[in-house]
Design an enzyme around this catalytic site. Structure first.
Site, short mmCIF file in Angstrom:
data_model
loop_
_atom_site.label_atom_id
_atom_site.label_comp_id
_atom_site.label_asym_id
_atom_site.label_seq_id
_atom_site.Cartn_x
_atom_site.Cartn_y
_atom_site.Cartn_z
N CYS A 1 -0.83 -4.74 -129.52
CA CYS A 1 0.12 -5.10 -128.47
C CYS A 1 1.55 -5.04 -128.99
CB CYS A 1 -0.18 -6.51 -127.98
SG CYS A 1 -1.86 -6.70 -127.41
N ARG B 1 1.70 2.01 -131.64
CA ARG B 1 0.85 0.93 -132.15
C ARG B 1 -0.52 0.93 -131.49
NH1 ARG B 1 3.70 -3.35 -134.54
NH2 ARG B 1 2.18 -4.82 -133.76
N TRP C 1 -3.22 -4.05 -125.76
CA TRP C 1 -4.45 -3.47 -126.29
C TRP C 1 -5.53 -4.52 -126.02
CZ3 TRP C 1 -8.18 -4.19 -130.21
CH2 TRP C 1 -8.85 -3.04 -130.62
N ASN D 1 1.53 -11.45 -127.72
CA ASN D 1 0.71 -10.77 -128.72
C ASN D 1 -0.10 -11.83 -129.45
OD1 ASN D 1 2.04 -8.45 -128.08
ND2 ASN D 1 3.04 -8.18 -130.08
N GLY D 2 -1.36 -11.50 -129.82
CA GLY D 2 -2.17 -12.47 -130.57
C GLY D 2 -3.35 -12.94 -129.75
N GLU E 1 -11.18 8.92 -148.33
CA GLU E 1 -10.01 9.01 -147.45
C GLU E 1 -10.08 10.27 -146.58
OE1 GLU E 1 -7.81 7.27 -146.32
OE2 GLU E 1 -6.05 8.46 -145.85
N LYS F 1 -10.03 10.27 -142.56
CA LYS F 1 -9.04 11.02 -141.78
C LYS F 1 -9.75 11.91 -140.76
CE LYS F 1 -6.24 9.25 -142.39
NZ LYS F 1 -5.83 8.22 -143.27
N GLU G 1 -11.47 9.82 -137.88
CA GLU G 1 -10.65 9.06 -136.93
C GLU G 1 -9.83 9.94 -135.98
OE1 GLU G 1 -7.12 7.52 -139.98
OE2 GLU G 1 -7.61 6.29 -138.28
N HIS H 1 -29.55 11.02 -154.59
CA HIS H 1 -30.24 9.75 -154.34
C HIS H 1 -30.40 9.47 -152.84
CE1 HIS H 1 -30.21 8.81 -158.59
NE2 HIS H 1 -28.92 9.13 -158.62
N LYS I 1 -2.47 1.31 -134.30
CA LYS I 1 -1.79 1.49 -135.58
C LYS I 1 -1.81 0.22 -136.41
CE LYS I 1 0.68 3.60 -138.66
NZ LYS I 1 -0.10 4.50 -139.56
O1 M6R Z 1 -1.34 -1.42 -142.04
P1 M6R Z 1 -2.52 -1.42 -142.97
O2 M6R Z 1 -2.33 -0.52 -144.15
O3 M6R Z 1 -2.90 -2.81 -143.40
O4 M6R Z 1 -3.71 -0.85 -142.11
C1 M6R Z 1 -5.00 -0.79 -142.63
C2 M6R Z 1 -5.88 0.10 -141.80
O5 M6R Z 1 -5.98 -0.38 -140.49
C3 M6R Z 1 -5.35 1.54 -141.74
O6 M6R Z 1 -5.19 2.07 -143.01
C4 M6R Z 1 -6.33 2.44 -140.95
O7 M6R Z 1 -7.53 2.56 -141.64
C5 M6R Z 1 -5.69 3.80 -140.68
N1 M6R Z 1 -5.83 4.14 -139.29
C6 M6R Z 1 -6.30 4.90 -141.47
O8 M6R Z 1 -5.71 6.14 -141.21
#
Ligand code: M6R
Length: 609
Positions: free
Chosen positions: A2, A27, A74, A98-99, A482, A486, A489, A505, A604
């Site tokens: 949010c 966000r 959100w 927010n929250g 990673e 990527k 997502e 394994h 985000k």
């Molecule tokens: O802001 P942060 O680094 O704490 O966020 C952590 C994860 O939410 C963030 O890295 C998320 O996995 C990304 N979307 C990955 O690309």
């Protein structure tokens, strides 16, 4: 997640609110709305979907006012509907939130008994009614908000306006970021400085429990006890250019290509210093870092993978034990604390709730040595940490983290070498060679970016796939993780990563001609082992896409495709090898036509559990 923006001015604030909400879009959100105080009325417009749709509705209804608040939501409590979207209104009081309010059900019951009716399923609507209930007892808006928040359990950032008091806006925060922007004869509130940077760079970050009484001409801040307090005014260095796409098609693409600059900026302080030094981490850092017995890293998502990479460096260079844990797991288990360990939280946003709560939990266990690696100055996690190293990636807008990751790795490598030096296990020659490697890193990252045309060709083969495997070994195993994150997502291709030696394994059973296998295979001590693992895949008909260094011998075939980085860069190799997997994910997503910067279901900044 949010986002909040509010403005009080002599001019029409509607464009400020809309522009601010558009800057908060990155966000992640599923509905948006604004409320304005117009004469003795509060008018609001809300829409599910994009801010642009809400903007069009506001224009059609002729919204124009000098006081207003806006929100991107959100969904958490209640589905994605217009009635659940913010602002929520109770008898002329409008608020955005927010929250999460944990005791919203009890409050709802109490307010129902008082005669209030609810139109939404949100936890937020109870706050609007609660504030109105205090106004009805004679309180003014500031006091009504202060009394209401005392009854709330949970996290909130609030901006509140009332038709009865058209010259003021009240802000309050607990557990969620909120700031006040100081203009000239006009003032603002926002959950993120990017929402108001077009209007002002002078900001006050509210602290836990603060409320702020914001008029056109003044800002008064009160702490959780209602005492007037002075909070520092900061000048934000967020640039408008970093919030705009420029010539790029997506923010993710822009941010991938910004990495030579981002890495260069992040190492600048080290280079200026000419040595690894505790002073890079803040005042008194030498005393904190000198005698650490181990390192406990806590983070989520990509930041967690940065931590996993750092573990290899910390144990091999600084020669102390390091464990890395997903923050959302750590915070709920009975961890055994060693107060002589350093707790390192890694977070791009500095506001990830799980990471923040894990840090609080670590502190409650007696960990006083805390350090935050973060990309957003003055955000919650660094503010709660004893030491901090700010990465200088610049605003990261794409949901998929890219430049934040590589700059986190730079920061973690710097931390490793600093601890090693304080412990007397880093000799001068090795320090000089590591400094030199860092100096050359922006150039090496640029070389990796130059591989893009070859990666585009691969991505077309990836686009139709349903699944992919990523393999790596040693310090490059987290880069495989990673790469898989990527890809999944943003392209929605199911991807998993394994240490290449683990393949036999279990996961080898998945390998057939339909399963592309991406291998991170730099020219390091484990290369021959990786080559053997590749043979295991090849023998089962799997198609391999290998990222190797120019100096490693790899035979290409119909089944084995190889892209080579110009040369092996030694200890910093994981940073360079992160680039091709980012590009592969980006171009695969592009070929599949997904919403690269705003992948479905994701946000985000993850400020809820
Ligand atoms: O802001 P942060 O680094 O704490 O966020 C952590 C994860 O939410 C963030 O890295 C998320 O996995 C990304 N979307 C990955 O690309």
């Amino acid at each position: 997640m949010c986002g909040i923006v509010g403005a009080i001015a002599d001019r029409d604030v509607v464009p400020v609110l809309i522009d601010g909400l558009k800057r908060l879009e990155y966000r992640g959100y599923d509905s948006a709305g604004i409320a304005v105080v117009d004469g003795d009325d509060v008018r609001r417009v809300r829409r599910t979907g994009r801010v642009a749709e809400m903007e069009a509705a506001a224009a059609q209804e002729g919204f124009n006012a000098t006081l207003g608040i806006g929100h991107t939501r959100w969904a958490t409590h209640g589905g994605v509907t217009e009635t659940n979207a913010h602002p929520h209104v109770s008898h002329g009081v409008a608020l955005v939130h927010n929250g999460i309010i944990e005791n919203h059900e009890q409050q709802r019951e109490k307010l129902r008994a008082m005669g209030y009716e609810f139109e939404s399923q949100t936890d937020t609507e109870v706050i609007a009614h609660l504030i109105h209930s205090f106004l009805a007892q004679g309180a003014d808006l500031l006091s009504a908000v202060q009394q209401a928040v005392r009854e709330l359990h949970g996290a909130y950032a609030l901006a509140v306006v009332s038709r009865k008091e058209p010259g003021r806006m009240i802000a309050a925060r607990m557990g969620c970021p909120l700031l006040v922007g100081l203009g000239d004869g006009e003032n603002f509130v926002a959950s993120d400085v990017s929402a108001i940077v077009q209007a002002t760079r002078r900001v006050i970050f509210l602290e836990e429990g603060d409320t702020a009484d914001v008029t056109r001409a003044s800002v008064a801040v009160y702490d959780g006890n209602g005492e007037a307090v002075q909070r520092d005014v900061h000048i934000s260095d967020v640039s408008l250019a970093s919030l705009e796409l420029g010539p790029y098609r997506h923010f993710m693409q822009k941010e991938i290509h910004e990495q030579p600059r981002a890495v260069g900026d992040t190492i600048e302080a080290v280079m200026d210093n000419g040595a690894f030094s505790a002073s890079l981490f803040g005042e008194g850092a030498a005393d904190v870092l000198r005698d650490v017995e181990g390192v406990q890293i806590l983070a989520c998502g990509t930041s967690y993978y940065a931590g996993l990479t750092a573990r290899y460096w910390i144990e091999s260079i600084a020669k102390i034990p390091c464990s890395v844990e997903i923050a959302s797991e750590y915070r709920y288990r009975d961890a055994v604390a060693n107060p002589k360990n350093l707790v390192v939280t890694i977070s791009q946003s500095g506001e990830t709730l799980d990471t923040m709560e894990a840090l609080k939990y670590a502190k409650s266990l007696g960990h006083a040595k805390t350090l935050s690696i973060c990309n957003v100055p003055e955000s919650a996690i660094p503010r709660a940490s004893r030491l901090v190293y700010y990465t200088r990636a610049g605003a990261e807008i794409g949901v998929a983290s890219t430049k934040a990751f590589t700059t986190q790795l730079v920061a973690l490598f710097t931390l490793t070498c600093t601890i090693a030096k304080l412990r007397g296990v880093l000799d001068d020659a090795t320090e000089a060679s590591y400094l030199d490697a860092l100096r050359q890193l922006p150039g090496s990252v640029q070389h990796a970016l130059n591989l893009e045309p070859q990666i585009v060709a691969w991505s077309e083969r990836f686009a139709p796939k349903q699944h992919a495997l990523f393999l790596g070994r040693g310090v490059h195993y987290p880069i495989a993780l990673e790469g898989a994150l990527k890809l999944k997502e943003i392209s929605y291709i199911h991807a998993e990563a394994y240490p290449a030696g683990e393949l036999k394994h279990g996961p080898l059973a998945l390998v057939d001609e339909a399963m592309p296998v991406v291998v991170i295979a730099p020219n390091d001590a484990l290369l021959e082992k990786v080559k053997s693992n590749i043979q295991e895949v090849r023998a089962r008909g799997g198609e391999m896409f290998v990222f190797a260094d120019a100096d490693s011998q790899f035979g290409e075939s119909e089944q084995v495709h190889v892209i080579r980085t110009p040369r092996h860069v030694g200890v910093l190799s994981p940073i360079v090898h992160a680039i091709p997997v980012q590009l592969l994910a980006y171009h695969a997503a592009l070929a599949r036509g997904t919403d690269v910067d705003k992948p479905r279901n994701l946000a985000k900044s993850v400020t809820v559990e």
